[in-house]
Design a protein around this motif. Sequence first.
Motif: not given
Length: 60
Positions: A22-28, A39
Amino acid sequence: MAVPKFKPSKSRSRTRRSINMRKKIPQLQECSNCGYLVIRHRVCLKCGYYKNIQYLELGL
């Protein structure tokens, strides 16, 4: 030593391995100083602030 009774199916093996793919999407979140999206838990690259404390001197 334990030996499996049944061969695991392809879907079961692939489901188990899919977590790593799974691609980890950074928390913004918004910077508290300038409102720029950064981030989480990082210094804002636009103004140099983190938690209302200036950590970087940026020549703006």
